[in-house]
Motif scaffolding. Structure first.
Motif, PDB file in Angstrom:
ATOM      1  N   PRO A 146       0.808  -1.228   0.000  1.00  0.00           N
ATOM      2  CA  PRO A 146       0.000   0.000   0.000  1.00  0.00           C
ATOM      3  C   PRO A 146       0.837   1.272   0.000  1.00  0.00           C
ATOM      4  O   PRO A 146       0.475   2.264  -0.654  1.00  0.00           O
ATOM      5  CB  PRO A 146      -0.829  -0.111   1.288  1.00  0.00           C
ATOM      6  CG  PRO A 146      -0.884  -1.584   1.577  1.00  0.00           C
ATOM      7  CD  PRO A 146       0.420  -2.144   1.106  1.00  0.00           C
ATOM      8  N   GLU A 147       1.961   1.264   0.721  1.00  0.00           N
ATOM      9  CA  GLU A 147       2.813   2.460   0.775  1.00  0.00           C
ATOM     10  C   GLU A 147       3.435   2.737  -0.605  1.00  0.00           C
ATOM     11  O   GLU A 147       3.518   3.885  -1.046  1.00  0.00           O
ATOM     12  CB  GLU A 147       3.915   2.271   1.817  1.00  0.00           C
ATOM     13  CG  GLU A 147       4.716   3.537   2.070  1.00  0.00           C
ATOM     14  CD  GLU A 147       5.821   3.345   3.102  1.00  0.00           C
ATOM     15  OE1 GLU A 147       6.682   4.243   3.201  1.00  0.00           O
ATOM     16  OE2 GLU A 147       5.837   2.302   3.783  1.00  0.00           O
ATOM     17  N   LEU A 148       3.829   1.669  -1.278  1.00  0.00           N
ATOM     18  CA  LEU A 148       4.376   1.810  -2.629  1.00  0.00           C
ATOM     19  C   LEU A 148       3.317   2.358  -3.577  1.00  0.00           C
ATOM     20  O   LEU A 148       3.595   3.234  -4.407  1.00  0.00           O
ATOM     21  CB  LEU A 148       4.895   0.463  -3.132  1.00  0.00           C
ATOM     22  CG  LEU A 148       5.392   0.423  -4.586  1.00  0.00           C
ATOM     23  CD1 LEU A 148       6.531   1.407  -4.820  1.00  0.00           C
ATOM     24  CD2 LEU A 148       5.827  -1.006  -4.953  1.00  0.00           C
ATOM     25  N   MET A 149       2.104   1.856  -3.435  1.00  0.00           N
ATOM     26  CA  MET A 149       1.010   2.342  -4.287  1.00  0.00           C
ATOM     27  C   MET A 149       0.806   3.846  -4.104  1.00  0.00           C
ATOM     28  O   MET A 149       0.654   4.588  -5.081  1.00  0.00           O
ATOM     29  CB  MET A 149      -0.279   1.595  -3.950  1.00  0.00           C
ATOM     30  CG  MET A 149      -0.302   0.165  -4.457  1.00  0.00           C
ATOM     31  SD  MET A 149      -0.592   0.085  -6.245  1.00  0.00           S
ATOM     32  CE  MET A 149      -2.340   0.482  -6.294  1.00  0.00           C
ATOM     33  N   GLN A 151      -8.146   2.764 -11.744  1.00  0.00           N
ATOM     34  CA  GLN A 151      -9.182   3.431 -10.955  1.00  0.00           C
ATOM     35  C   GLN A 151      -8.616   4.084  -9.688  1.00  0.00           C
ATOM     36  O   GLN A 151      -9.153   5.066  -9.195  1.00  0.00           O
ATOM     37  CB  GLN A 151     -10.283   2.438 -10.591  1.00  0.00           C
ATOM     38  CG  GLN A 151     -11.130   2.020 -11.792  1.00  0.00           C
ATOM     39  CD  GLN A 151     -12.162   0.958 -11.460  1.00  0.00           C
ATOM     40  OE1 GLN A 151     -11.992   0.165 -10.535  1.00  0.00           O
ATOM     41  NE2 GLN A 151     -13.242   0.936 -12.228  1.00  0.00           N
ATOM     42  N   GLN A 152      -7.504   3.522  -9.196  1.00  0.00           N
ATOM     43  CA  GLN A 152      -6.871   4.107  -8.003  1.00  0.00           C
ATOM     44  C   GLN A 152      -5.963   5.283  -8.342  1.00  0.00           C
ATOM     45  O   GLN A 152      -5.450   5.948  -7.442  1.00  0.00           O
ATOM     46  CB  GLN A 152      -6.058   3.029  -7.261  1.00  0.00           C
ATOM     47  CG  GLN A 152      -6.928   1.968  -6.591  1.00  0.00           C
ATOM     48  CD  GLN A 152      -6.081   0.869  -5.968  1.00  0.00           C
ATOM     49  OE1 GLN A 152      -5.445   1.074  -4.941  1.00  0.00           O
ATOM     50  NE2 GLN A 152      -6.055  -0.297  -6.586  1.00  0.00           N
ATOM     51  N   GLY A 153      -5.764   5.514  -9.629  1.00  0.00           N
ATOM     52  CA  GLY A 153      -4.956   6.657 -10.033  1.00  0.00           C
ATOM     53  C   GLY A 153      -3.516   6.342 -10.367  1.00  0.00           C
ATOM     54  O   GLY A 153      -2.694   7.259 -10.503  1.00  0.00           O
ATOM     55  N   VAL A 154      -3.188   5.049 -10.504  1.00  0.00           N
ATOM     56  CA  VAL A 154      -1.841   4.679 -10.942  1.00  0.00           C
ATOM     57  C   VAL A 154      -1.739   4.934 -12.451  1.00  0.00           C
ATOM     58  O   VAL A 154      -2.690   4.694 -13.194  1.00  0.00           O
ATOM     59  CB  VAL A 154      -1.532   3.196 -10.620  1.00  0.00           C
ATOM     60  CG1 VAL A 154      -0.115   2.829 -11.083  1.00  0.00           C
ATOM     61  CG2 VAL A 154      -1.681   2.936  -9.128  1.00  0.00           C
TER      62      VAL A 154
END
Length: 333
Positions: free
Chosen positions: A228-231, A267-270
């Motif tokens: 999650p932190e990397l994301m 969808q998460q913005g990556v």
């Protein structure tokens, strides 16, 4: 316009394709005969059967057998030209193409032979097909740091023909950290840098590519979702991931396309993009990849447009060129 029509109409940039991985069976067999190189296949049909590999190693076996038939400048030209013709069919208007010099120089083929053949095809693709391109030289990560330094030295004479250096081949056991010093020297020489990370290897390899190699793009990166932190970092930095869906399926990164995370990442913005990787081996070129994820993940037309826009934004084109193509995407009904 339905989804399929939109996929065909969208201009696209391809940012993750290995030119040695675009070698179609017919061309491999023809060049083998032309160069009188013995290959363990008696017909085009036998070559096609060999392309039905079952794991990474069986893929690499046929991949390197194919590379062995490439000897002359014309061979590299023919290989690249065949790929550009596929680009024209799929409305890929710009491509940033990986090539692996060590695969060839280790066989006694001159670096100049490889790059001159590829470069001439790039020039012809621009004049005859209107397709722009850049070459990205990759280091084979299963080889030594010393071998990568030697390859970088060879590349310096062709600095104006190579926009970036990359890192490919077997990921497990060969972390980006192994090549930290090589990439530092490449950046000092003025190359942009990219690296395969987080496909077979863990999310930790993506961290290393970012922090130690200081990459401009991550190739693959689909396992970043495990951290999650990397994301959060990827989203904040708008760090592009050059995702290759059919490749991920063929190499069992996912069990089926419905499991693929490219839509979730989007969808998460990556900043994800769609690419074909080794298309002659992995079941399809650019539009095949777009169609596969659209059918499996029920992508909307807006999501398809966003993926195409991402491909230009993440490219090494000039800002003017990016803007021109993105405006054409927005203009599609």
């Amino acid at each position: 316009m339905n989804h399929l029509e939109l996929i065909r109409a969208l201009p696209k940039a391809e940012l993750h394709v290995h030119i040695e991985g675009t070698f179609e069976p017919e061309l491999m067999f023809a060049i083998a005969q032309r160069n009188k190189v013995a290959i363990p296949y008696q017909s085009v049909e036998e070559v096609k059967q060999a392309y039905n590999f079952h794991n990474l190693q069986s893929f690499l076996d046929i991949y390197y057998a194919g590379a062995n038939v490439l000897i002359d400048e014309q061979d590299f030209y023919d290989l690249a030209w065949a790929y550009f013709e596929k680009c024209a069919e799929d409305h890929v208007v710009h491509s940033e193409i990986f090539f692996d010099p060590q695969t060839h120089t280790d066989r006694g083929i001159a670096f100049a032979t490889v790059i001159n053949g590829l470069q001439k095809a790039c020039e012809d693709a621009k004049t005859k097909l209107g397709i722009t391109s850049h070459l990205i030289m990759c280091f084979l990560r299963h080889l030594s740091e010393e071998a990568a330094f030697e390859t970088l030295e060879q590349a310096l004479a062709y600095k104006d023909q190579i926009i970036a250096v990359g890192l490919d081949s077997s990921e497990i056991g060969h972390p980006p950290a192994k090549f930290e010093r090589v990439f530092a020297k490449a950046r000092e020489a003025g190359f942009l840098v990219v690296a395969h990370a987080g496909e077979e290897g863990p999310a930790e390899y993506v961290w290393e590519a970012l922090d130690l190699l200081k990459v401009n793009r991550i190739d693959h990166g689909v396992r970043s979702e495990e951290d999650p932190e990397l994301m959060q970092r990827l989203i904040a930095e708008k760090m592009p991931l050059t995702v290759c869906p059919l490749s991920n399926l063929k190499l069992c990164v996912v069990e089926n396309m419905q499991q693929h995370n490219i839509r979730r990442l989007l969808q998460q913005g990556v900043h994800v993009t769609v690419n074909s990787d080794d298309p002659s081996y992995f079941g399809g070129y650019m539009n095949d990849n777009f169609i596969a994820i659209t059918e499996a993940l029920d992508l909307s037309q807006e999501e398809l447009k966003q993926l195409a826009i991402n491909s230009f934004e993440a490219s090494f084109m000039s800002e003017t060129e990016k803007t021109q193509w993105i405006s054409k995407i927005h203009a599609l009904a």
